[in-house]
Design a protein around this motif. Sequence first.
Motif: not given
Length: 257
Positions: A137-141, A180-182, A187-192
């Motif tokens: 999720a972090r890398l993709t965003s 930006l908030p995504i 890392v808090d909203w999804w398992y990454t």
Amino acid sequence: MDLAPPPAPPAPAAWMRLANPAVFNALADRLLLPLAVLTLAAFAFGLHGAFFASPADYQQGETVRIMYIHVPAAWLAMFAYAGMAVSALGTLVFRHPLADVAQKAAAPLGAGFTLICLLTGAIWGRPMWGTWWEWDARLTSVLILFLVYLGIMALWRAIDEPGRAARAVAILTLVGAANLPIIKFSVDWWYTLHQPAAVFRIDGPTIHPSMLVPLLVMGLAFLLLHLVLMLLRMKTELALRRIERLQIVAAERGGAG
């Protein structure tokens, strides 16, 4: 009956006075040298702390030193875009003449910081995760942020009329700001795979001071570098626009003659 003179008009706010290119250029000329000196000093101190003074991580070993480039680049990737979003409001709401200049100047810088973030993240992730890339999720965003930067730069080139281009880019920038908030909270909203925030936390940083101090200094160095390059790019953009106006005036006079 005595007539009092009309009240003097209120002095324009400082940020409105900067709408005058001569005022902005004069301010930029005064700021560039001290900012450049501070940038060099911050990089010298930060790089020494990152690669010579700070210890290796007990788990990641020497590869942890990539953090001192990767993390500040990630901060500046988001900071540059946040600044562009403010500039977009300046274009659409306040009609400030320098707002679109600032936004156009910041886009390639933000794209550059984002690319550095992606590349150093891949280099750091290979020994830690066993892969160069993961659709995390972090890398993709962050990848989406890079693509938005490229889209904004392409849109500037696609529209010839500066006013229409500035408004279109401002709208796209504000839409893209939802990412930006995504990025921040992914890392808090999804398992990454990506580790959670370790510096800007409500309960304080979780990094040892021996690593935290050079990391913050490198963050300051990246910020100062961004400011120096922003001022230079804005001065260049104003000069190019002046040249373009002079060329148009010369062509009109030539045609009239």
